[in-house]
Structures are given as C-alpha cells and as structure tokens.
Design an enzyme around this catalytic site. Structure first.
Site, PDB file in Angstrom:
ATOM      1  N   ASP A  86       0.690  -1.005   0.119  1.00  0.00           N
ATOM      2  CA  ASP A  86      -0.347   0.069  -0.247  1.00  0.00           C
ATOM      3  C   ASP A  86       0.704   1.237  -0.385  1.00  0.00           C
ATOM      4  O   ASP A  86       0.463   2.271   0.303  1.00  0.00           O
ATOM      5  CB  ASP A  86      -0.962   0.253   1.807  1.00  0.00           C
ATOM      6  CG  ASP A  86      -1.567  -1.561   1.084  1.00  0.00           C
ATOM      7  OD1 ASP A  86      -2.034  -1.861   0.533  1.00  0.00           O
ATOM      8  OD2 ASP A  86      -1.764  -1.649   2.859  1.00  0.00           O
ATOM      9  N   GLN A 110       2.162  -6.532  -2.788  1.00  0.00           N
ATOM     10  CA  GLN A 110       2.114  -5.842  -1.765  1.00  0.00           C
ATOM     11  C   GLN A 110       4.117  -5.923  -1.111  1.00  0.00           C
ATOM     12  O   GLN A 110       4.088  -4.472  -1.945  1.00  0.00           O
ATOM     13  CB  GLN A 110       2.650  -7.216  -0.924  1.00  0.00           C
ATOM     14  CG  GLN A 110       1.318  -8.157  -0.854  1.00  0.00           C
ATOM     15  CD  GLN A 110       0.809  -9.086  -1.388  1.00  0.00           C
ATOM     16  OE1 GLN A 110       1.596  -9.706  -2.888  1.00  0.00           O
ATOM     17  NE2 GLN A 110      -0.654  -8.766  -2.957  1.00  0.00           N
ATOM     18  N   LYS A 118       2.529   2.099  -5.104  1.00  0.00           N
ATOM     19  CA  LYS A 118       2.454   1.454  -6.181  1.00  0.00           C
ATOM     20  C   LYS A 118       1.832   1.478  -7.500  1.00  0.00           C
ATOM     21  O   LYS A 118       2.656   2.185  -8.340  1.00  0.00           O
ATOM     22  CB  LYS A 118       3.276   0.715  -5.728  1.00  0.00           C
ATOM     23  CG  LYS A 118       4.023  -0.234  -5.310  1.00  0.00           C
ATOM     24  CD  LYS A 118       4.010  -2.080  -5.095  1.00  0.00           C
ATOM     25  CE  LYS A 118       3.534  -2.802  -4.292  1.00  0.00           C
ATOM     26  NZ  LYS A 118       2.883  -2.258  -3.042  1.00  0.00           N
ATOM     27  N   GLY A 154       0.465  13.587  -4.036  1.00  0.00           N
ATOM     28  CA  GLY A 154      -1.083  13.008  -4.154  1.00  0.00           C
ATOM     29  C   GLY A 154      -1.828  12.794  -4.727  1.00  0.00           C
ATOM     30  O   GLY A 154      -0.373  11.758  -5.822  1.00  0.00           O
ATOM     31  N   ALA A 208      -3.971  -7.906  -3.412  1.00  0.00           N
ATOM     32  CA  ALA A 208      -3.346  -6.643  -4.444  1.00  0.00           C
ATOM     33  C   ALA A 208      -4.380  -5.868  -4.321  1.00  0.00           C
ATOM     34  O   ALA A 208      -5.421  -6.030  -5.116  1.00  0.00           O
ATOM     35  CB  ALA A 208      -1.936  -6.971  -4.823  1.00  0.00           C
ATOM     36  N   GLY A 209      -4.062  -4.110  -3.743  1.00  0.00           N
ATOM     37  CA  GLY A 209      -4.884  -3.440  -4.546  1.00  0.00           C
ATOM     38  C   GLY A 209      -4.293  -2.442  -4.977  1.00  0.00           C
ATOM     39  O   GLY A 209      -3.609  -1.367  -4.132  1.00  0.00           O
ATOM     40  N   HIS A 210      -4.446  -1.549  -6.278  1.00  0.00           N
ATOM     41  CA  HIS A 210      -3.524  -0.672  -6.797  1.00  0.00           C
ATOM     42  C   HIS A 210      -4.144   0.593  -7.201  1.00  0.00           C
ATOM     43  O   HIS A 210      -5.176  -0.414  -8.669  1.00  0.00           O
ATOM     44  CB  HIS A 210      -2.564  -1.219  -7.522  1.00  0.00           C
ATOM     45  CG  HIS A 210      -1.700  -2.321  -7.186  1.00  0.00           C
ATOM     46  ND1 HIS A 210      -0.580  -2.564  -8.203  1.00  0.00           N
ATOM     47  CD2 HIS A 210      -1.327  -2.303  -6.147  1.00  0.00           C
ATOM     48  CE1 HIS A 210      -0.058  -3.795  -7.439  1.00  0.00           C
ATOM     49  NE2 HIS A 210      -0.307  -3.629  -5.606  1.00  0.00           N
TER      50      HIS A 210
HETATM   51  P1  IMP Z   1      -2.712 -12.665   1.764  1.00  0.00           P
HETATM   52  O1  IMP Z   1      -1.781 -12.244   1.000  1.00  0.00           O
HETATM   53  O2  IMP Z   1      -4.239 -12.128   1.260  1.00  0.00           O
HETATM   54  O3  IMP Z   1      -2.898 -13.736   2.901  1.00  0.00           O
HETATM   55  O4  IMP Z   1      -2.402 -12.264   3.621  1.00  0.00           O
HETATM   56  C1  IMP Z   1      -1.387 -12.100   3.847  1.00  0.00           C
HETATM   57  C2  IMP Z   1      -1.293 -10.630   4.972  1.00  0.00           C
HETATM   58  O5  IMP Z   1      -0.646  -9.621   3.708  1.00  0.00           O
HETATM   59  C3  IMP Z   1      -2.085 -10.227   5.242  1.00  0.00           C
HETATM   60  O6  IMP Z   1      -1.233  -9.407   6.558  1.00  0.00           O
HETATM   61  C4  IMP Z   1      -2.968  -8.152   4.355  1.00  0.00           C
HETATM   62  O7  IMP Z   1      -3.445  -8.063   4.924  1.00  0.00           O
HETATM   63  C5  IMP Z   1      -1.651  -8.556   4.141  1.00  0.00           C
HETATM   64  N1  IMP Z   1      -1.354  -8.073   2.229  1.00  0.00           N
HETATM   65  C6  IMP Z   1      -2.364  -8.936   1.668  1.00  0.00           C
HETATM   66  N2  IMP Z   1      -1.963  -8.560   0.544  1.00  0.00           N
HETATM   67  C7  IMP Z   1      -1.795  -6.537   0.553  1.00  0.00           C
HETATM   68  C8  IMP Z   1      -1.542  -5.983  -0.586  1.00  0.00           C
HETATM   69  O8  IMP Z   1      -1.398  -6.065  -1.198  1.00  0.00           O
HETATM   70  N3  IMP Z   1      -1.368  -4.673   0.830  1.00  0.00           N
HETATM   71  C9  IMP Z   1      -1.545  -5.152   2.290  1.00  0.00           C
HETATM   72  N4  IMP Z   1      -1.450  -5.449   2.743  1.00  0.00           N
HETATM   73  C10 IMP Z   1      -1.756  -6.762   1.964  1.00  0.00           C
END
Ligand code: IMP
Length: 402
Positions: free
Chosen positions: A12, A198, A15, A393, A38-40
C-alpha cells in the site's frame, strides 16, 4: 531498459500510481507476484481505477500488460476486474497476457484459506483471496498452472467440480496465454516495467514471517516472475510512504499508540485515506520506520527510492521518524527476524519541523519548502539511497521527478 517497482514497506505504498506514472515511457508492464490480494489505485482526471490482478499499465491504451509466472491467478476475479475496467472505458482485448506457468486460484483454495485462517491460534489477517493456499499447493506440487488446463492428460486429472468452474473461463483464457521466457527474449530491446505487489516486509522470505503474504515481493521475484535473469534488471525503484501502514496482523514497531501519540493514527488514516483497496479494512498507521526502510534498500539493491504521500504531513507542526528500536536497555538499528523482538521493540524517534503549507501543485523539487527537503535529505542519508520521485497527491500529475 528494464525497471522494477516494488514496495519497500508493508504494501500500500502507492505502487499503482508510480507504475502508472513510469508506464508512460514503457512498452510492457509485467506484474510479477501475488494475486487478487493486491489493491493498486490509479487516479487520472476524474476517474479512479482500482486494480487487483491486472497490471497498472492497462490504463494507457497502447501498453501490453502481462500477469507473470510467479502470480496466482483467480480467473473469476480477473474477468470481473476486466469487466469493471471495460465499463470505465478501458479496452483491454488483445493486450493483456498471462504467463502459462502462472498458477490458478480455484474456489476451494479460497475456502481453504479462510478455514485455515480461522483455525490459527493467532490469525494473519489474510485477505481470503486464496493466495496462501494456492502457493502452498504449488509448493506441494499439487497446483494447477494455466498451461495445465490445455493439457489433455493434466486436465483429465481435475475433479468434475474444478472442470465445471474452469469451463466458464477456458476459451477466454486460451488467447491470453504466452510463454513468458520466449516472449521476453523476443522483446529484449523493449522498455519494460516489472510491477511488484505487497511489499518487502510482506515478502515470504524477507518479511515478518509468518505475518506475511506468500509471494516474492522482493526485487529478486521480478526475475522469475518476469521471465528474465537478474543481469537483465537495470533499475530498482523502492516505493515508500512518508509514514508507515500495515493491514492485517503482525509486528509493527513504529505503530502509533494512543497513550504515547494521541490521535495521530486517526489523523493520518483520514488524511491519507488509509483503508484497504481490496478489503476496505482500516490500515494500522505509524511513524516512518527507517531501520525497516534501510533493510528494504539493502535486501533489494534499491537504486532509487520513491517517496509518496508526503502531502499527508502538510498540516503537521512536527514530524517524527523512527531511527532505531529500543528493547529494555538495548538500542539497535537493524531489522531483526525475531517477531518477539519486533513486537516488544519501542521506536526511538527523531523530530523534524513540519512545513505547514500545502504541497499541492508543486512540480519541481526546488519549489518544495526547506523543511520538506530536510526530511527528504535525512531519509537519503540514513538509507544511503537517493529519492528520485516524490508524490504529493493522488493524481498522475501530482508527481515530482528529480
Ligand atoms: P494474504 O496474502 O491475503 O494471505 O494476506 C497475508 C497478509 O498480507 C495479511 O496481513 C494481508 O493484510 C497482507 N496483504 C496481502 N496483500 C496485501 C496488499 O496488497 N497490501 C497490503 N497488505 C496486504
């Protein structure tokens, strides 16, 4: 030119915006790790795009994007996401490809993920997207790769339930598959961006194990995931925020605590809109953790740091950063493997004057207030790495390149 953009914290870091910014001069963008966890976020003009699986280069109409070999791909999530961006006016047909060696996330893997999580003594806070269980099936040699669903013998081994699920996607996936190693050999003169997911501290090996994701977020993952060898990488960008955040459980030594830091967490969370893109969960917030950032620089050979969310501090009188950890009498500045040490560590803080003015609209480094430059210089000296891009921003144009 081949560049990697990776997260230097717990994900987060922004990226998506930086890949989108750099993608303007790239031909191909390849996501090299992770899956729909992921969340981009990308903001251009009035439109906000939220991507989970699809590489951030998709927003440009002429870029090729590829889901890399070390990704885990949920076809249901992929086609839902493609539908959403189609509805937003993005035409993706013919320019999105998937490595045929990437692994498939099946519905039962998502159930496994959530049921294993609920039986954990201390949950990880997984996003429940089937990421951990798919990587586990892959490591056990029970996984299903994209190539396998077009291989008669391998396909015949699947259960009826798996085949029924996959039937809906098989023909849509077929034209999207490619042999990434050959493709890269054929495109060796192209400008390529490898997009991480991540962050270093969530990397399966380098992160705060077991409170990590299951993919390789580190720069090294760009090679296997991107179909090239390490010698092919020209530049490594490490993206970090002016503060730290973490979603899910696990150690976070510089996390804000009410008794010590008052309402800093709420202020940063609201100003920086620190809510998960994938799950909507409020992110945990804390001081910029410099020992952790230096560790990320060293572990990834980061050439250039990218500082994001600097504007979140615009109204602050004082900005503090964590420069070392204290446990009892002991002060140390390495990022330790021991979860217990990290959990018990207290941040050693150093204070800087705030700039108390809006950074909005600043496009040149020289126009930044002196207090912001001092903060930037301190981070560069501490980490031994220069900060080449600064984001002030959400929009593409709110970016300063030095
Ligand atoms: P998982 O990959 O969904 O199993 O999550 C494992 C850990 O990684 C958890 O604490 C999630 O919140 C964190 N996590 C997984 N993907 C992301 C991401 O894209 N951004 C931030 N944290 C993530």
């Amino acid at each position: 030119m081949k560049s990697v953009v990776l997260g230097a914290q717990w994900g987060d870091e922004g990226k998506g915006k930086i890949v989108d910014y750099l993608a303007e001069s790239a031909d191909i963008v390849i996501r090299y790790s992770g899956g729909a966890n992921a969340g981009h976020t990308i903001v251009t003009g009035d439109t906000t795009y939220k991507l989970h699986l699809v590489p951030s280069g998709i927003i440009y109409p002429d870029k090729i994007v590829i889901l890399g070999t070390a990704m885990v791909v949920d076809p249901e999530a992929l086609f839902t996401e493609l539908q959403v961006i189609s509805d937003q006016g993005i035409s993706w047909q013919g320019r999105i490809f998937i490595s045929d060696r990437a692994h498939l996330v099946l519905p039962e893997y998502k159930h496994e993920d959530t049921s294993e999580e609920s039986s954990r003594h201390k949950p990880l806070g997984t996003t429940g997207r089937g990421i951990g269980s798919t990587y586990a099936h892959k490591a056990k040699r029970d996984g299903i790769r994209l190539a396998d669903i077009f291989d008669t013998e391998r396909y015949a081994l699947l259960t009826e339930g798996q085949k029924t699920f996959l039937e809906a996607y098989r023909e849509k996936l077929r034209p999207m598959l490619l042999d990434l190693v050959s493709f890269m050999a054929d495109h060796k003169d192209s400008t390529i961006l490898f997009e991480g997911a991540q962050g270093t501290l969530l990397d399966i090996d380098l992160g705060t194990y077991p409170y990590v994701s299951s993919g390789i977020s580190a720069a090294a993952g760009a090679c296997v995931g991107g179909g090239v060898g390490p010698r092919d990488l020209d530049r490594i960008y490490g993206v970090f925020k002016a503060y730290s955040t973490r979603v899910g459980n696990g150690p976070f030594p510089s996390e804000f605590h009410k008794e010590r830091d008052g309402d800093l967490e709420e202020v940063i969370r609201e100003t920086g809109r620190e809510y998960g893109v994938t799950t909507g969960r409020p992110r945990r917030c804390g001081y910029l953790d410099l020992p952790a950032l230096k560790y990320a620089c060293q572990a990834n050979s980061i050439d250039t740091l990218v500082l994001t969310h600097l504007d979140v501090y615009d109204a602050f009188d004082t900005i503090q950063v964590c420069t070392a950890y204290r446990r009892g009498e002991k002060v140390f500045d390495n990022f330790p493997a021991s979860i217990e040490t990290l959990e018990r560590a207290e941040p050693v803080l150093e204070a800087f004057s705030g700039w108390k003015t809006s950074l909005a609209g600043i496009r040149n480094y020289d126009d930044l207030p002196e207090a912001a430059k001092q903060y930037i210089r301190y981070i560069e000296e501490y980490t031994g790495t220069s900060i080449g891009i600064i984001s002030v921003g959400y929009r593409r144009e709110d970016t300063i390149t030095r």
